[in-house]
Design a protein around this motif. Structure first.
Motif: not given
Length: 177
Positions: A60-61, A63-68, A135-136, A37
């Protein structure tokens, strides 16, 4: 005195690590996630708009990194027999670890979006607005997810009210202090 961008990011590392751990449930993975991150944030720092919410941007970065990474791991096969994971387990040695494991187990029974909302608002201390941004989704959706998560957590932990669960959380937080 105004903090520099770098100083603000450094000050948020403990919160980032706590959120990363809540997602990964592993200290080493959490550290790697925070490091990824920070690298992404540093590489893209010119995309951050001064005056906006740096904490929400970093979360957000993360979270997105984790889900990717989760999506990537679904295609990988690791530790098929579970021998490695079994070797890492050790029996609880202190009373607080039993309470902590009960809370962790209860959190894992929550739907992902409810657990995530509860952790962002309850554990990470973000506002509903910040959690919704991360979370968008809409503000009302986050409020609903947190409310449902709290109610379901009480039911899972067979607690009468939040004070029963808070006793467990207080014990768990004292263990991390």
């Amino acid at each position: 005195m105004t903090l520099s961008w770098r100083e603000e990011v450094v000050a948020l590392i403990p919160a980032l690590r706590a959120f990363a751990w809540s997602l990964s449930h592993n200290g080493s993975d959490a550290d790697d996630l925070v490091q990824d991150t920070l690298i992404k944030a540093w590489t893209n720092r010119e995309k951050f708009e001064p005056g906006t919410n740096l904490r929400a941007w970093l979360f957000t970065i993360l979270r997105n990194t984790y889900y990717t990474a989760v999506l990537r791991r679904r295609r990988e096969v690791r530790d098929e027999t579970g021998e490695y994971a079994g070797a890492l387990k050790s029996p609880p040695t202190q009373d607080w670890s039993v309470a902590m494991h009960a809370l962790q187990a209860a959190l894992l029974k929550l739907p992902d979006e409810h657990r995530e909302a509860l952790i962002l608002v309850g554990a990470a201390g973000l506002s509903y607005e910040e959690a919704a941004e991360i979370c968008g989704c809409a503000l009302g959706t986050i409020k609903s997810r947190v409310n449902r998560a709290r109610a379901r957590l009480l039911k899972i932990m067979d607690a009468e009210d939040a004070t029963d669960v808070m006793a467990l959380e207080t014990v768990a937080m004292a263990a991390h202090a």
